[in-house]
Design a protein around this motif. Structure first.
Motif, PDB file in Angstrom:
ATOM      1  N   SER A 168       0.706  -1.073  -0.161  1.00  0.00           N
ATOM      2  CA  SER A 168       0.047   0.106   0.049  1.00  0.00           C
ATOM      3  C   SER A 168       0.890   1.096  -0.113  1.00  0.00           C
ATOM      4  CB  SER A 168      -0.784   0.044   1.195  1.00  0.00           C
ATOM      5  OG  SER A 168      -1.738  -1.195   1.342  1.00  0.00           O
ATOM      6  N   GLU A 169       0.178   2.424  -0.037  1.00  0.00           N
ATOM      7  CA  GLU A 169       1.074   3.650  -0.150  1.00  0.00           C
ATOM      8  C   GLU A 169       1.761   3.687   1.264  1.00  0.00           C
ATOM      9  OE1 GLU A 169       0.077   8.341  -0.213  1.00  0.00           O
ATOM     10  OE2 GLU A 169      -1.095   7.178  -1.601  1.00  0.00           O
ATOM     11  N   ASN A 170       2.890   4.043   1.330  1.00  0.00           N
ATOM     12  CA  ASN A 170       3.839   4.265   2.602  1.00  0.00           C
ATOM     13  C   ASN A 170       4.006   3.021   3.122  1.00  0.00           C
ATOM     14  OD1 ASN A 170       4.862   6.067   4.119  1.00  0.00           O
ATOM     15  ND2 ASN A 170       3.455   6.163   5.793  1.00  0.00           N
ATOM     16  N   GLU A 171       4.179   1.998   2.262  1.00  0.00           N
ATOM     17  CA  GLU A 171       4.645   0.578   2.983  1.00  0.00           C
ATOM     18  C   GLU A 171       5.871   0.286   1.735  1.00  0.00           C
ATOM     19  OE1 GLU A 171       0.754  -1.609   4.625  1.00  0.00           O
ATOM     20  OE2 GLU A 171       1.381  -2.195   2.696  1.00  0.00           O
ATOM     21  N   PHE A 172       6.788  -0.554   2.454  1.00  0.00           N
ATOM     22  CA  PHE A 172       7.843  -1.187   1.791  1.00  0.00           C
ATOM     23  C   PHE A 172       8.088  -2.450   2.604  1.00  0.00           C
ATOM     24  CE2 PHE A 172       9.770   1.470   5.001  1.00  0.00           C
ATOM     25  CZ  PHE A 172      10.789   0.767   5.537  1.00  0.00           C
ATOM     26  N   LEU A 173       8.802  -3.383   1.816  1.00  0.00           N
ATOM     27  CA  LEU A 173       9.492  -4.405   2.217  1.00  0.00           C
ATOM     28  C   LEU A 173      10.899  -4.420   2.607  1.00  0.00           C
ATOM     29  CD1 LEU A 173       7.908  -7.235  -0.221  1.00  0.00           C
ATOM     30  CD2 LEU A 173       7.085  -6.588   1.793  1.00  0.00           C
ATOM     31  N   LEU A 174      11.331  -5.019   3.583  1.00  0.00           N
ATOM     32  CA  LEU A 174      12.892  -5.092   4.307  1.00  0.00           C
ATOM     33  C   LEU A 174      13.136  -6.590   4.141  1.00  0.00           C
ATOM     34  CD1 LEU A 174      15.251  -3.696   5.326  1.00  0.00           C
ATOM     35  CD2 LEU A 174      14.398  -3.933   7.768  1.00  0.00           C
ATOM     36  N   MET A 175      14.011  -6.892   3.401  1.00  0.00           N
ATOM     37  CA  MET A 175      14.477  -8.376   3.093  1.00  0.00           C
ATOM     38  C   MET A 175      15.916  -8.409   4.036  1.00  0.00           C
ATOM     39  SD  MET A 175      16.769 -10.655   1.750  1.00  0.00           S
ATOM     40  CE  MET A 175      17.769  -9.636   0.847  1.00  0.00           C
ATOM     41  N   LEU A 176      15.959  -9.530   4.949  1.00  0.00           N
ATOM     42  CA  LEU A 176      17.030  -9.749   5.532  1.00  0.00           C
ATOM     43  C   LEU A 176      17.622 -11.254   5.665  1.00  0.00           C
ATOM     44  CD1 LEU A 176      15.413  -8.290   9.061  1.00  0.00           C
ATOM     45  CD2 LEU A 176      17.050  -7.076   7.374  1.00  0.00           C
ATOM     46  N   LYS A 177      19.150 -11.286   5.301  1.00  0.00           N
ATOM     47  CA  LYS A 177      19.659 -12.437   5.096  1.00  0.00           C
ATOM     48  C   LYS A 177      21.173 -12.316   5.709  1.00  0.00           C
ATOM     49  CE  LYS A 177      21.027 -15.694   1.421  1.00  0.00           C
ATOM     50  NZ  LYS A 177      22.560 -15.800   1.728  1.00  0.00           N
ATOM     51  N   PRO A 178      21.090 -12.177   6.935  1.00  0.00           N
ATOM     52  CA  PRO A 178      22.391 -12.130   7.639  1.00  0.00           C
ATOM     53  C   PRO A 178      23.187 -13.170   7.642  1.00  0.00           C
ATOM     54  CG  PRO A 178      20.693 -12.161   9.444  1.00  0.00           C
ATOM     55  CD  PRO A 178      19.690 -11.935   8.079  1.00  0.00           C
ATOM     56  N   GLU A 179      24.595 -12.909   7.830  1.00  0.00           N
ATOM     57  CA  GLU A 179      25.430 -14.131   7.853  1.00  0.00           C
ATOM     58  C   GLU A 179      25.598 -14.838   9.365  1.00  0.00           C
ATOM     59  OE1 GLU A 179      30.057 -14.985   7.405  1.00  0.00           O
ATOM     60  OE2 GLU A 179      29.301 -14.009   6.003  1.00  0.00           O
ATOM     61  N   LEU A 180      25.161 -15.904   9.420  1.00  0.00           N
ATOM     62  CA  LEU A 180      24.930 -16.632  10.827  1.00  0.00           C
ATOM     63  C   LEU A 180      26.317 -16.774  11.317  1.00  0.00           C
ATOM     64  CD1 LEU A 180      22.117 -19.119  10.375  1.00  0.00           C
ATOM     65  CD2 LEU A 180      22.026 -16.684  11.172  1.00  0.00           C
ATOM     66  N   LYS A 181      26.601 -16.483  12.737  1.00  0.00           N
ATOM     67  CA  LYS A 181      27.843 -16.612  13.228  1.00  0.00           C
ATOM     68  C   LYS A 181      28.028 -17.545  14.368  1.00  0.00           C
ATOM     69  CE  LYS A 181      29.350 -11.803  12.039  1.00  0.00           C
ATOM     70  NZ  LYS A 181      28.421 -11.647  10.654  1.00  0.00           N
ATOM     71  N   LYS A 182      26.605 -17.772  15.092  1.00  0.00           N
ATOM     72  CA  LYS A 182      26.739 -18.415  16.308  1.00  0.00           C
ATOM     73  C   LYS A 182      26.170 -19.886  15.736  1.00  0.00           C
ATOM     74  CE  LYS A 182      24.693 -18.671  20.974  1.00  0.00           C
ATOM     75  NZ  LYS A 182      23.994 -17.857  21.842  1.00  0.00           N
ATOM     76  N   GLN A 183      25.168 -20.305  14.974  1.00  0.00           N
ATOM     77  CA  GLN A 183      24.557 -21.285  14.825  1.00  0.00           C
ATOM     78  C   GLN A 183      24.876 -21.751  13.183  1.00  0.00           C
ATOM     79  OE1 GLN A 183      20.883 -22.333  16.555  1.00  0.00           O
ATOM     80  NE2 GLN A 183      20.891 -20.518  17.627  1.00  0.00           N
ATOM     81  N   GLN A 184      25.250 -22.791  12.814  1.00  0.00           N
ATOM     82  CA  GLN A 184      25.458 -23.030  11.602  1.00  0.00           C
ATOM     83  C   GLN A 184      24.188 -23.328  10.831  1.00  0.00           C
ATOM     84  OE1 GLN A 184      28.021 -26.523  10.515  1.00  0.00           O
ATOM     85  NE2 GLN A 184      28.266 -25.854   8.720  1.00  0.00           N
ATOM     86  N   TYR A 185      23.407 -23.964  11.412  1.00  0.00           N
ATOM     87  CA  TYR A 185      21.842 -24.284  10.762  1.00  0.00           C
ATOM     88  C   TYR A 185      20.763 -23.716  11.393  1.00  0.00           C
ATOM     89  CZ  TYR A 185      24.990 -27.634   8.602  1.00  0.00           C
ATOM     90  OH  TYR A 185      25.943 -28.323   7.814  1.00  0.00           O
ATOM     91  N   GLY A 186      20.884 -22.479  11.876  1.00  0.00           N
ATOM     92  CA  GLY A 186      20.006 -21.538  12.929  1.00  0.00           C
ATOM     93  C   GLY A 186      19.051 -20.754  11.733  1.00  0.00           C
ATOM     94  N   ASP A 187      18.230 -19.978  12.437  1.00  0.00           N
ATOM     95  CA  ASP A 187      17.321 -19.078  11.840  1.00  0.00           C
ATOM     96  C   ASP A 187      17.542 -17.588  12.592  1.00  0.00           C
ATOM     97  OD1 ASP A 187      15.144 -18.167  10.391  1.00  0.00           O
ATOM     98  OD2 ASP A 187      13.704 -19.395  11.210  1.00  0.00           O
TER      99      ASP A 187
END
Length: 166
Positions: free
Chosen positions: A93-112
């Motif tokens: 909608s007007e005044n909305e946007f998406l923020l996509m996050l894909k950080p590199e995990l440092k603590k857990q290899q197979y985490g979220d």
């Protein structure tokens, strides 16, 4: 014990009007957290989760998506050929946007990841997140979590990812 609980409930409902509000009551631990009703940080940004997935794809740590065309392009990159139906593309909608996050995990290899809060500071979004366990990702040996959030408001000049549990 019952008398203490009754007193606590009575004081919450019929308190002296001190401007306090109950934010979290845990009966199992008998803990009551209170904070001033006006203590909400004005710089804190409200967001909602649109999509969560895990895919080994070359993307930046974070990306702002402002239009339907950009959304279609991103969802095309995230499409999984193993499935005949793709995820529905969210509308903005007007005044909305998406923020996509894909950080590199440092603590857990197979985490979220779990976003704790987003704060705005001089047109910069500080995204505070935790690395969390995800049994499905561990079972399938997936290590590339992607999270897409919908945010209402002005688009920031930049985004800074801040891990909380490293």
């Amino acid at each position: 014990m019952k008398r203490g609980v009754l007193l606590m409930v009575f004081s919450l409902f019929f308190g002296s009007g001190s401007g306090l509000s109950c934010t979290n009551v845990s009966a199992a631990k008998n803990i009551v957290e209170i904070e001033p009703a006006m203590s909400k940080n004005d710089s804190e940004i409200k967001f909602s989760e649109v999509r969560r997935l895990n895919k080994n794809i070359s993307l930046k740590e974070c990306m702002i998506v402002q239009s339907l065309e950009e959304t279609v392009k991103l969802y095309g990159l995230l499409e999984d050929k193993r499935f005949s139906r793709s995820e529905p593309i969210p509308s903005l909608s007007e005044n909305e946007f998406l923020l996509m996050l894909k950080p590199e995990l440092k603590k857990q290899q197979y985490g979220d990841i779990e976003v704790i809060k987003i704060e705005e500071e001089q047109s910069v979004f500080n995204v505070y997140y935790k690395e969390i366990n995800n049994e499905e990702y561990l079972l399938n040996k997936e290590k590339n979590p992607i999270l897409i959030l919908k945010i209402e408001g002005e688009i920031p000049s930049s985004v800074k990812l801040i891990p909380l549990n490293l």
